[in-house]
Design a protein around this motif. Structure first.
Motif, mmCIF file in Angstrom:
data_model
loop_
_atom_site.group_PDB
_atom_site.id
_atom_site.type_symbol
_atom_site.label_atom_id
_atom_site.label_comp_id
_atom_site.label_asym_id
_atom_site.label_seq_id
_atom_site.Cartn_x
_atom_site.Cartn_y
_atom_site.Cartn_z
ATOM 1 N N GLY A 197 0.811 -1.211 0.000
ATOM 2 C CA GLY A 197 0.000 0.000 0.000
ATOM 3 C C GLY A 197 0.846 1.263 0.000
ATOM 4 O O GLY A 197 0.545 2.221 -0.717
ATOM 5 N N GLN A 247 2.119 2.064 -3.358
ATOM 6 C CA GLN A 247 1.081 2.685 -4.186
ATOM 7 C C GLN A 247 0.983 4.174 -3.874
ATOM 8 O O GLN A 247 0.872 5.005 -4.779
ATOM 9 N N TRP A 248 1.042 4.515 -2.596
ATOM 10 C CA TRP A 248 0.964 5.934 -2.214
ATOM 11 C C TRP A 248 2.181 6.696 -2.706
ATOM 12 O O TRP A 248 2.066 7.845 -3.143
ATOM 13 N N VAL A 270 -6.328 -0.128 -5.192
ATOM 14 C CA VAL A 270 -6.409 -0.876 -3.932
ATOM 15 C C VAL A 270 -6.257 -2.378 -4.116
ATOM 16 O O VAL A 270 -6.424 -3.138 -3.155
ATOM 17 N N THR A 277 -6.285 4.902 1.295
ATOM 18 C CA THR A 277 -6.219 5.264 -0.115
ATOM 19 C C THR A 277 -7.456 6.061 -0.520
ATOM 20 O O THR A 277 -7.364 7.029 -1.280
ATOM 21 N N GLU A 281 -5.254 -0.103 4.573
ATOM 22 C CA GLU A 281 -4.623 0.599 3.466
ATOM 23 C C GLU A 281 -5.668 1.092 2.467
ATOM 24 O O GLU A 281 -5.551 2.190 1.916
#
Length: 285
Positions: free
Chosen positions: A180, A183-184, A204, A215, A211
């Motif tokens: 996660g 991804q951020w 997601v 998001t 997470e």
């Protein structure tokens, strides 16, 4: 080495020669529309991936695109980012940039960024370094080798770190982040590059419940200052962020509206129920 410091001073990113600075991009948003897609068509070996598609994304909105596999979601993002050229139709960023006339690099310089489903970060570098590399700066040899971060750019990275919730991990190697967090970070890299339009593909997938919730908060926070288009299969997640939902089916817009409207739409229900009975999966809506 004083001579090296003096030489680097010449290429400070806040004092570098004006001719070497990236040009500011003017996007005409007089009609409050960031992305115009009209009469779009593309076929692959006789398969109609996009079929007379019309779509309008407002400046600053958070739009969700949903649809079964093969509905045209990925192909649409490929066209917007210059990876695929359509057979016909038009795609405009604002009223003054015909995206079909630009290559992928030129489209990125306009401020259109894409986050793929699988994170693509530099895992051996720190979180901070990943963001520094993403800054919109001159990438020619001398500025790249000798330039130093300006106070303003350092502050910008700090702002992005706070936005994506990775301030405490700024010196951590990106490869050590959770799925996660990666991804951020990738979303943060788009922010650091001054993206105005963010295309986010299945953000997601593979995330924990916590997470996923974070998001949703992040994407809602970005909307307004940025235009955000999210492609997602997780309907619970879509419900948590959806303001306007567009349903694609066989390359065209099947329905558009609020999540409540979409859930009550008979055509949408038939499409998803048809997929359910065919594959024995749970109902998507």
């Amino acid at each position: 080495m004083k001579w090296l410091n003096d030489f680097r001073e010449l290429f400070r990113r806040d004092q570098v020669w004006s001719v070497m600075l990236p040009k500011q991009v003017d996007v005409n948003l007089d009609k409050n529309i960031a992305l115009y897609i009209e009469d779009l068509n593309v076929s692959f070996d006789g398969f109609k991936a996009i079929n007379q598609l019309n779509l309008y994304i407002k400046e600053g909105e958070l739009r969700c695109l949903i649809g079964a596999n093969g509905a045209g979601k990925t192909t649409l993002m490929d066209i917007v980012t210059g990876k695929t050229k359509p057979d016909s139709g038009s795609v405009w960023f604002g009223q003054n940039h015909d995206l079909l006339g630009y290559d992928e690099a030129a489209i990125a310089r306009l401020g259109i960024g894409r986050k793929f489903q699988k994170p693509t970060v530099f895992e051996e570098l720190s979180v901070f370094d990943n963001l520094e590399l993403s800054l919109k700066t001159n990438k020619s040899v001398l500025p790249t080798l000798f330039a130093r971060l300006s106070h303003q750019q350092d502050k910008r990275i700090a702002q992005v770190l706070e936005t994506i919730g990775l301030t405490e991990q700024r010196q951590l190697a990106a490869g050590a982040l959770s799925h996660g967090q990666k991804q951020w970070l990738e979303i943060g890299m788009l922010l650091a590059s001054d993206c105005r339009l963010l295309l986010v593909d299945e953000p997601v997938a593979g995330m924990t419940a916590e997470e996923t919730e974070k998001t949703a908060e992040l994407l809602n926070k970005l909307a307004g200052e940025h235009t955000v288009v999210v492609v997602e299969h997780d309907m619970e997640f879509v419900r948590s962020i959806a303001r306007t939902v567009t349903v694609l089916h066989q390359g065209s817009v099947l329905a558009e509206g609020s999540m409540d409207d979409i859930q009550k739409n008979k055509e949408v229900i038939e499409v998803y129920l048809g997929e359910e009975h065919a594959e024995g999966s749970e109902a998507a809506l």
